[in-house]
Design an enzyme around this catalytic site. Structure first.
Site, mmCIF file in Angstrom:
data_model
loop_
_atom_site.group_PDB
_atom_site.id
_atom_site.type_symbol
_atom_site.label_atom_id
_atom_site.label_comp_id
_atom_site.label_asym_id
_atom_site.label_seq_id
_atom_site.Cartn_x
_atom_site.Cartn_y
_atom_site.Cartn_z
ATOM 1 N N VAL A 184 42.240 25.773 32.619
ATOM 2 C CA VAL A 184 43.353 26.280 32.448
ATOM 3 C C VAL A 184 44.525 25.386 33.385
ATOM 4 O O VAL A 184 44.269 25.083 34.274
ATOM 5 C CB VAL A 184 43.623 27.849 33.273
ATOM 6 N N HIS A 230 46.051 25.958 40.003
ATOM 7 C CA HIS A 230 45.595 27.164 40.567
ATOM 8 C C HIS A 230 44.617 26.941 41.626
ATOM 9 O O HIS A 230 43.708 25.966 41.609
ATOM 10 C CB HIS A 230 44.879 28.118 39.574
ATOM 11 N N ASN A 264 40.918 22.468 41.023
ATOM 12 C CA ASN A 264 40.094 21.427 39.964
ATOM 13 C C ASN A 264 41.359 20.897 39.304
ATOM 14 O O ASN A 264 42.389 21.572 38.718
ATOM 15 C CB ASN A 264 39.388 22.194 38.892
ATOM 16 N N ASP A 285 39.540 36.442 39.680
ATOM 17 C CA ASP A 285 38.738 35.609 38.721
ATOM 18 C C ASP A 285 38.010 36.654 37.683
ATOM 19 O O ASP A 285 37.149 37.565 38.312
ATOM 20 C CB ASP A 285 38.175 34.320 39.272
ATOM 21 N N ILE A 286 38.076 36.510 36.442
ATOM 22 C CA ILE A 286 37.513 37.272 35.479
ATOM 23 C C ILE A 286 35.879 37.095 35.534
ATOM 24 O O ILE A 286 34.848 37.825 34.893
ATOM 25 C CB ILE A 286 37.726 37.239 34.031
ATOM 26 N N HIS A 296 41.183 28.293 43.748
ATOM 27 C CA HIS A 296 40.190 29.240 43.772
ATOM 28 C C HIS A 296 39.834 29.514 45.222
ATOM 29 O O HIS A 296 39.769 28.583 46.156
ATOM 30 C CB HIS A 296 38.760 28.699 43.271
HETATM 31 P P1 5GP Z 1 39.291 26.020 36.486
HETATM 32 O O1 5GP Z 1 37.863 25.665 35.896
HETATM 33 O O2 5GP Z 1 40.546 25.736 35.362
HETATM 34 O O3 5GP Z 1 39.744 25.717 37.729
HETATM 35 O O4 5GP Z 1 39.220 27.555 36.458
HETATM 36 C C1 5GP Z 1 40.005 28.436 35.673
HETATM 37 C C2 5GP Z 1 39.508 29.929 35.917
HETATM 38 O O5 5GP Z 1 40.103 30.941 35.374
HETATM 39 C C3 5GP Z 1 37.845 30.013 35.779
HETATM 40 O O6 5GP Z 1 37.307 30.403 36.938
HETATM 41 C C4 5GP Z 1 37.830 31.416 34.862
HETATM 42 O O7 5GP Z 1 37.020 32.151 35.069
HETATM 43 C C5 5GP Z 1 39.416 32.058 35.014
HETATM 44 N N1 5GP Z 1 39.747 32.771 33.820
HETATM 45 C C6 5GP Z 1 40.031 32.113 32.772
HETATM 46 N N2 5GP Z 1 40.516 32.975 31.946
HETATM 47 C C7 5GP Z 1 40.851 34.131 32.769
HETATM 48 C C8 5GP Z 1 41.826 35.278 32.266
HETATM 49 O O8 5GP Z 1 42.398 35.677 31.568
HETATM 50 N N3 5GP Z 1 41.952 36.115 33.474
HETATM 51 C C9 5GP Z 1 41.606 35.754 34.837
HETATM 52 N N4 5GP Z 1 41.873 36.428 35.745
HETATM 53 N N5 5GP Z 1 40.779 34.723 35.198
HETATM 54 C C10 5GP Z 1 40.621 33.887 34.068
#
Ligand code: 5GP
Length: 116
Positions: free
Chosen positions: A98, A102, A89, A32-33, A104
């Site tokens: 996103v 996915h 999520n 994760d970034i 985490h």
């Molecule tokens: P969500 O809130 O949708 O469950 O989590 C999306 C996750 O994707 C976040 O923790 C965010 O930091 C990560 N993320 C968003 N854009 C990128 C990206 O371009 N590369 C990577 N490696 N992680 C990303």
């Protein structure tokens, strides 16, 4: 934006870079970034779905392969002995940002009672 235009579709297609830590026939795992724990890795299934609600419409074997891939990634990361958390999520109230399903994986240190 089409569903299939998410950043994770592009990572899977190798159109944008990611720090890939594990891959097999079913899943891709990358860092994760914006890590929320010492180890914070995202795992996506190679067969796309938007979130868990969407994934339930696929054969159950796809969900099984995804979850097994998550466990294999965690094992590959050395997290089995110390333990780890898996978070999915789904939708707005959960803060999904996103729209490619996915998981985490959070670990590498003791986590709070509820993490992300
Ligand atoms: P969500 O809130 O949708 O469950 O989590 C999306 C996750 O994707 C976040 O923790 C965010 O930091 C990560 N993320 C968003 N854009 C990128 C990206 O371009 N590369 C990577 N490696 N992680 C990303």
């Amino acid at each position: 934006m089409q569903d299939s235009d998410t950043i994770f579709d592009k990572i899977l297609a190798r159109q944008i870079p990611a720090a890939i830590v594990y891959e097999d026939n079913d899943v891709l795992a990358f860092k994760d970034i914006q890590p929320q724990a010492k180890i914070h890795v995202l795992v996506i299934p190679k067969r796309r779905a938007t979130n868990l609600n969407d994934l339930k419409n696929q054969p159950a074997s796809n969900l099984g392969a995804f979850m097994i891939g998550v466990a294999k990634a965690a094992e590959h990361l050395g997290l089995v002995e110390g333990g780890y958390r898996v978070v999915l999520n789904s939708g707005a109230n959960a803060g999904q940002t996103v729209f490619y399903v996915h998981a985490h994986i959070l670990g590498g240190e003791p986590l709070g009672t509820f993490g992300i």
